[in-house]
Design a protein around this motif. Structure first.
Motif, short mmCIF file in Angstrom:
data_model
loop_
_atom_site.label_atom_id
_atom_site.label_comp_id
_atom_site.label_asym_id
_atom_site.label_seq_id
_atom_site.Cartn_x
_atom_site.Cartn_y
_atom_site.Cartn_z
N GLN A 19 62.23 18.52 -64.13
CA GLN A 19 62.12 17.83 -65.42
C GLN A 19 63.42 17.13 -65.79
O GLN A 19 63.42 15.99 -66.26
CB GLN A 19 61.72 18.82 -66.52
CG GLN A 19 60.30 19.32 -66.43
CD GLN A 19 59.29 18.21 -66.64
OE1 GLN A 19 58.71 17.71 -65.67
NE2 GLN A 19 59.10 17.78 -67.87
N ARG A 53 65.69 15.49 -57.31
CA ARG A 53 64.33 15.78 -57.76
C ARG A 53 63.40 16.06 -56.57
O ARG A 53 62.59 16.99 -56.62
CB ARG A 53 63.78 14.61 -58.58
CG ARG A 53 62.45 14.93 -59.25
CD ARG A 53 61.93 13.78 -60.07
NE ARG A 53 61.41 12.71 -59.23
CZ ARG A 53 60.35 11.97 -59.54
NH1 ARG A 53 59.70 12.18 -60.67
NH2 ARG A 53 59.95 11.00 -58.75
N TYR A 60 61.22 24.12 -61.85
CA TYR A 60 60.45 23.23 -62.72
C TYR A 60 61.38 22.56 -63.74
O TYR A 60 61.28 21.35 -64.00
CB TYR A 60 59.36 24.01 -63.44
CG TYR A 60 58.53 23.16 -64.38
CD1 TYR A 60 57.50 22.36 -63.88
CD2 TYR A 60 58.78 23.15 -65.75
CE1 TYR A 60 56.74 21.57 -64.74
CE2 TYR A 60 58.03 22.36 -66.60
CZ TYR A 60 57.02 21.58 -66.09
OH TYR A 60 56.28 20.79 -66.94
N LYS A 61 62.30 23.35 -64.27
CA LYS A 61 63.28 22.81 -65.22
C LYS A 61 64.16 21.76 -64.55
O LYS A 61 64.45 20.70 -65.14
CB LYS A 61 64.13 23.96 -65.77
CG LYS A 61 65.16 23.53 -66.80
CD LYS A 61 65.99 24.73 -67.26
CE LYS A 61 67.09 24.29 -68.21
NZ LYS A 61 67.95 25.43 -68.62
N THR A 94 63.92 14.11 -63.64
CA THR A 94 62.98 13.06 -64.05
C THR A 94 63.49 12.35 -65.30
O THR A 94 63.47 11.12 -65.39
CB THR A 94 61.59 13.66 -64.31
OG1 THR A 94 61.11 14.25 -63.10
CG2 THR A 94 60.61 12.59 -64.76
N GLU A 95 63.96 13.13 -66.27
CA GLU A 95 64.51 12.54 -67.49
C GLU A 95 65.73 11.68 -67.18
O GLU A 95 65.87 10.57 -67.71
CB GLU A 95 64.89 13.64 -68.49
CG GLU A 95 63.72 14.24 -69.22
CD GLU A 95 64.15 15.06 -70.43
OE1 GLU A 95 65.37 15.10 -70.72
OE2 GLU A 95 63.28 15.64 -71.08
#
Length: 264
Positions: free
Chosen positions: A134, A103, A130-131, A137-138
């Motif tokens: 995300q 990340r 960006y994907k 992060t998930e």
């Protein structure tokens, strides 16, 4: 310390909080230290029982020998559970660190692309980065939830208020303890002999990675309530084999303190 429960309630799509790598690192280190303390204690117990086992075998006290044998097998099983518990926690944290590094890398690249001249290729790269951010992060949040399952339980015991001249016979107090969504509300009274009676004495809390204990004490005077103080207490030192005696200053000057005992 309780064994971890089956983990199946967290859905990746439902995650709404931000990962907290520094907090996770602190909890992981405290948890691993506590688990290793348990492992060392049970290993010492196993060594002691094994020594007695050999002596008993020589003395041919069969009933006692078989009883010791059962104890040894029980401790050995618990040691294997602890070793698995530790390895699982380490595995989860290693996966967490990998996602954290991915990340960070994607975030740095996203910032670099956003500063460069806009082209179709750079815009496509930004969307992809960006994907990636995300997704990482998930994944980090998902691993945080999985790690929380292995934190065990805190058994919190009420030991009373300490206030010297501030506590008088007949005074009534309410103590409210919260850890995330878990709440404990108990009422107590100062007796004529200065002892204290409380309507509840113990509560089990399930630790989590992000929340601290919040403690509020109010004095009850008829229908009125007077706020004595509100404090927070970090749980990072509670991951220990020994009961932790906690004394919390409720007032700024420490004229009233709350005594708790926490067993992990």
């Amino acid at each position: 310390l309780k064994p971890p429960k089956a983990y199946n309630s967290l859905q990746k799509g439902a995650l709404i909080w931000d990962p907290k790598p520094l907090q996770v690192k602190k909890i992981f280190e405290a948890l691993k230290k506590g688990l290793n303390e348990y492992l060392e204690a049970h290993q010492a117990e196993l060594d002691y029982l094994s020594g007695r086992h050999k002596d008993t075998k020589r003395n041919s006290r069969l009933a006692f020998y078989y009883d010791l044998d059962k104890q040894i097998r029980s401790v050995e099983r618990y040691i294997r559970k602890l070793e698995f518990h530790i390895s699982k926690v380490e595995e989860l944290y290693e996966a967490y660190c990998i996602q954290c590094r991915l990340r960070d890398g994607a975030t740095n690249m996203k910032q670099a692309f956003s500063l460069s001249p806009a082209t179709k290729a750079s815009r496509e790269s930004l969307v992809e980065l960006y994907k990636n951010v995300q997704e990482c992060t998930e994944d980090m949040c998902f691993i945080e939830g999985a790690l929380e399952v292995h934190l065990g339980e805190f058994h919190v015991k009420m030991k009373g208020l300490v206030g010297f001249a501030r506590l008088c016979p007949g005074d009534q107090y309410e103590v409210f303890v919260r850890l995330g969504r878990q709440k404990w509300r108990l009422k107590g009274k100062i007796e004529t002999d200065d002892s204290q009676t409380w309507d509840e004495e113990e509560k089990i809390f399930i630790p989590n990675l992000h929340e601290k204990f919040e403690i509020k004490v109010t004095e009850l005077r008829g229908l009125a309530t007077i706020l004595v103080g509100v404090v927070t207490c970090d749980s990072i030192n509670f991951f220990s084999t020994k009961p932790q005696a906690i004394v919390v200053d409720i007032t700024e000057l420490g004229t009233i303190k709350l005594r708790l005992e926490v067993l992990w």
